[in-house]
Design an enzyme around this catalytic site. Structure first.
Site, PDB file in Angstrom:
ATOM      1  N   GLY A   1       5.869   4.155   0.118  1.00 41.12           N
ATOM      2  CA  GLY A   1       6.616   4.683   1.261  1.00 41.12           C
ATOM      3  C   GLY A   1       6.000   4.312   2.595  1.00 41.12           C
ATOM      4  O   GLY A   1       5.139   3.431   2.672  1.00 41.12           O
TER       5      GLY A   1
ATOM      6  N   HIS B   1       7.194  -4.395   3.357  1.00 44.66           N
ATOM      7  CA  HIS B   1       7.927  -3.866   2.201  1.00 44.66           C
ATOM      8  C   HIS B   1       9.343  -4.455   2.162  1.00 44.66           C
ATOM      9  O   HIS B   1       9.837  -4.842   1.107  1.00 44.66           O
ATOM     10  CB  HIS B   1       8.064  -2.351   2.302  1.00 44.66           C
ATOM     11  CG  HIS B   1       6.770  -1.591   2.273  1.00 44.66           C
ATOM     12  ND1 HIS B   1       6.285  -0.904   3.353  1.00 44.66           N
ATOM     13  CD2 HIS B   1       5.858  -1.400   1.280  1.00 44.66           C
ATOM     14  CE1 HIS B   1       5.146  -0.316   3.036  1.00 44.66           C
ATOM     15  NE2 HIS B   1       4.855  -0.605   1.790  1.00 44.66           N
TER      16      HIS B   1
ATOM     17  N   GLN C   1      -4.417   6.785  -7.754  1.00 40.79           N
ATOM     18  CA  GLN C   1      -5.161   5.632  -7.251  1.00 40.79           C
ATOM     19  C   GLN C   1      -6.010   5.960  -6.016  1.00 40.79           C
ATOM     20  O   GLN C   1      -6.608   5.059  -5.432  1.00 40.79           O
ATOM     21  CB  GLN C   1      -4.222   4.451  -6.985  1.00 40.79           C
ATOM     22  CG  GLN C   1      -3.305   4.603  -5.785  1.00 40.79           C
ATOM     23  CD  GLN C   1      -2.241   3.520  -5.765  1.00 40.79           C
ATOM     24  OE1 GLN C   1      -1.397   3.420  -6.632  1.00 40.79           O
ATOM     25  NE2 GLN C   1      -2.279   2.674  -4.739  1.00 40.79           N
TER      26      GLN C   1
ATOM     27  N   GLY D   1       3.450  -7.817  -3.084  1.00 36.84           N
ATOM     28  CA  GLY D   1       3.049  -8.545  -1.880  1.00 36.84           C
ATOM     29  C   GLY D   1       1.717  -9.258  -2.033  1.00 36.84           C
ATOM     30  O   GLY D   1       0.781  -8.718  -2.628  1.00 36.84           O
TER      31      GLY D   1
ATOM     32  N   LYS E   1      -0.196  -9.539   0.293  1.00 37.89           N
ATOM     33  CA  LYS E   1      -1.112  -8.711   1.083  1.00 37.89           C
ATOM     34  C   LYS E   1      -2.153  -8.043   0.182  1.00 37.89           C
ATOM     35  O   LYS E   1      -3.329  -7.956   0.529  1.00 37.89           O
ATOM     36  CB  LYS E   1      -0.275  -7.666   1.834  1.00 37.89           C
ATOM     37  CG  LYS E   1      -0.986  -6.418   2.258  1.00 37.89           C
ATOM     38  CD  LYS E   1      -1.604  -6.604   3.596  1.00 37.89           C
ATOM     39  CE  LYS E   1      -2.404  -5.416   4.068  1.00 37.89           C
ATOM     40  NZ  LYS E   1      -2.178  -4.155   3.424  1.00 37.89           N
TER      41      LYS E   1
ATOM     42  N   VAL F   1       3.570 -10.409   5.462  1.00 37.70           N
ATOM     43  CA  VAL F   1       4.286 -10.292   6.739  1.00 37.70           C
ATOM     44  C   VAL F   1       3.307  -9.741   7.771  1.00 37.70           C
ATOM     45  O   VAL F   1       2.598  -8.760   7.508  1.00 37.70           O
ATOM     46  CB  VAL F   1       5.518  -9.372   6.612  1.00 37.70           C
ATOM     47  CG1 VAL F   1       6.207  -9.201   7.957  1.00 37.70           C
ATOM     48  CG2 VAL F   1       6.487  -9.933   5.579  1.00 37.70           C
TER      49      VAL F   1
ATOM     50  N   SER G   1       0.975   0.217   6.026  1.00 41.30           N
ATOM     51  CA  SER G   1       1.270   1.616   6.376  1.00 41.30           C
ATOM     52  C   SER G   1       0.060   2.227   7.075  1.00 41.30           C
ATOM     53  O   SER G   1       0.197   3.107   7.925  1.00 41.30           O
ATOM     54  CB  SER G   1       1.608   2.414   5.119  1.00 41.30           C
ATOM     55  OG  SER G   1       2.640   1.779   4.395  1.00 41.30           O
ATOM     56  N   ARG G   2      -1.134   1.779   6.717  1.00 40.29           N
ATOM     57  CA  ARG G   2      -2.368   2.353   7.285  1.00 40.29           C
ATOM     58  C   ARG G   2      -2.618   1.915   8.725  1.00 40.29           C
ATOM     59  O   ARG G   2      -3.482   2.499   9.390  1.00 40.29           O
ATOM     60  CB  ARG G   2      -3.572   1.996   6.407  1.00 40.29           C
ATOM     61  CG  ARG G   2      -3.562   2.711   5.068  1.00 40.29           C
ATOM     62  CD  ARG G   2      -4.880   2.536   4.318  1.00 40.29           C
ATOM     63  NE  ARG G   2      -4.989   3.452   3.210  1.00 40.29           N
ATOM     64  CZ  ARG G   2      -4.733   3.156   1.929  1.00 40.29           C
ATOM     65  NH1 ARG G   2      -4.347   1.937   1.596  1.00 40.29           N
ATOM     66  NH2 ARG G   2      -4.862   4.067   0.988  1.00 40.29           N
TER      67      ARG G   2
HETATM   68  P1  AMP Z   1       2.267  -0.056  -0.693  1.00 39.10           P
HETATM   69  O1  AMP Z   1       3.381   0.815  -0.235  1.00 39.10           O
HETATM   70  O2  AMP Z   1       1.167  -0.231   0.297  1.00 39.10           O
HETATM   71  O3  AMP Z   1       1.780   0.295  -2.080  1.00 39.10           O
HETATM   72  O4  AMP Z   1       2.895  -1.504  -0.840  1.00 39.10           O
HETATM   73  C1  AMP Z   1       4.004  -1.759  -1.669  1.00 39.10           C
HETATM   74  C2  AMP Z   1       4.194  -3.247  -1.829  1.00 39.10           C
HETATM   75  O5  AMP Z   1       4.405  -3.842  -0.545  1.00 39.10           O
HETATM   76  C3  AMP Z   1       2.966  -3.943  -2.432  1.00 39.10           C
HETATM   77  O6  AMP Z   1       3.394  -4.919  -3.376  1.00 39.10           O
HETATM   78  C4  AMP Z   1       2.316  -4.579  -1.228  1.00 39.10           C
HETATM   79  O7  AMP Z   1       1.564  -5.734  -1.543  1.00 39.10           O
HETATM   80  C5  AMP Z   1       3.531  -4.936  -0.397  1.00 39.10           C
HETATM   81  N1  AMP Z   1       3.154  -5.112   1.018  1.00 39.10           N
HETATM   82  C6  AMP Z   1       2.500  -4.212   1.798  1.00 39.10           C
HETATM   83  N2  AMP Z   1       2.266  -4.748   3.023  1.00 39.10           N
HETATM   84  C7  AMP Z   1       2.776  -5.998   3.010  1.00 39.10           C
HETATM   85  C8  AMP Z   1       2.857  -7.060   3.965  1.00 39.10           C
HETATM   86  N3  AMP Z   1       2.341  -6.940   5.193  1.00 39.10           N
HETATM   87  N4  AMP Z   1       3.462  -8.210   3.591  1.00 39.10           N
HETATM   88  C9  AMP Z   1       3.976  -8.350   2.353  1.00 39.10           C
HETATM   89  N5  AMP Z   1       3.945  -7.391   1.403  1.00 39.10           N
HETATM   90  C10 AMP Z   1       3.351  -6.228   1.722  1.00 39.10           C
END
Ligand code: AMP
Length: 287
Positions: free
Chosen positions: A31, A37, A61, A147, A149, A176, A186-187
């Protein structure tokens, strides 16, 4: 757009598509959605007939000392963005349903979790793998989108799919970035205005190492030092790790080559940020 707040509701949505012979793409998230995302969502929509996004802040986690309680949440804003994009279903289960008091199974992996974030955050990937396998079993996607990332996470999930023979095609989507190069996260919301300026040192340090690689440097130590020099010059920055690894095994490499993964984690103030780049094929192509 279907809204599934329980496992039963998600299974029902999925069952309704079964006879249609449609391909289902899945984007798991925690989220507080941003354009990173959303790029995964768009890729899924291009690749598959239906796209499911999950929003689940996975307590498993986070270590007790980490930022679970302050992690940004905006379920209504997230759902509005996903609806706007034309996502087919959003799955947002409760923690109590995902992890009832009887819950006692964990998914683990050896090789890929020994270094980088696996070393800094010992139970992290166990939590990631456990929730991702649960989500896969509930959503039953044919395709999953992660991602770059989180490069180590992508390697770990890819390996689980392979090791456990999951019938899922795995896709990794490029990072991105903000206009100044900071990887979206998100952080990033935690950063003060001064820290936000400083945070650009992550991409700058990766670029410095990449430039050294383009200039002919191949020794991992030298490339890592190049990156650390940039980071150490920033007062609010504290290096957690800078490592050069194989992108599939996540084992350290001594000599850089095409495809090696340069990954780092850095605290900017209290906020831990990660970023990475893959060393390119032909250094002369680097702009
Ligand atoms: P998270 O909500 O942080 O668990 O991220 C969910 C998904 O979004 C994961 O597969 C991340 O690698 C991807 N994601 C988060 N930030 C980015 C970004 N800046 N560019 C591409 N994918 C991202």
């Amino acid at each position: 757009m279907e809204l599934a707040g329980t496992i039963q509701e998600m299974r029902q949505v999925r069952a309704n598509w079964r006879g249609d012979g449609v391909t289902v793409g899945f984007v798991p998230t925690m989220g507080a959605l941003h354009d990173g995302h959303l790029s995964l969502v768009r890729k899924s929509q291009k690749t598959c007939d239906r796209t499911v996004v999950s929003i689940f802040l996975n307590a498993l986690q986070f270590a007790p000392t980490e930022d679970l309680s302050s992690y940004p949440r905006d379920i209504e804003g997230d759902i509005a963005q996903l609806s706007e994009l034309g996502v087919d279903a959003v799955f947002f289960p409760d923690k109590s349903e995902m992890y009832p008091s009887t819950f006692s199974t964990r998914v683990d992996q050896d090789e890929t979790t020994a270094f980088l974030c696996g070393a800094s955050r010992p139970m992290f990937f166990q939590g990631v793998l456990t929730v991702v396998l649960k989500l896969f079993n509930i959503v039953e996607p044919g395709h999953a989108f992660f991602g770059q990332k989180d490069a180590q996470q992508a390697a770990v999930v890819r390996r689980m799919i392979q090791d456990l023979n999951l019938p899922i095609e795995f896709h990794v989507v490029p990072i991105v970035r903000e206009p100044d190069g900071l990887a979206m996260s998100s952080r990033n919301q935690y950063l003060s205005p001064e820290e936000r300026v400083d945070a650009v040192c992550l991409i700058r340090s990766l670029q410095a190492a990449r430039d050294a690689y383009a200039g002919g440097v191949r020794a991992s130590e030298v490339l890592k030092n190049q990156a650390e020099e940039i980071l150490n010059a920033v007062a609010t920055a504290r290096v957690d790790y800078v490592e050069l690894v194989d992108p599939v095994t996540i084992q350290p490499v001594e000599v850089a080559k095409e495809g090696s993964l340069l990954a780092l984690a850095v605290f900017i103030g209290k906020t831990r940020l990660i970023d990475n780049l893959i060393l390119p094929r032909d250094p002369s192509l680097i702009s």
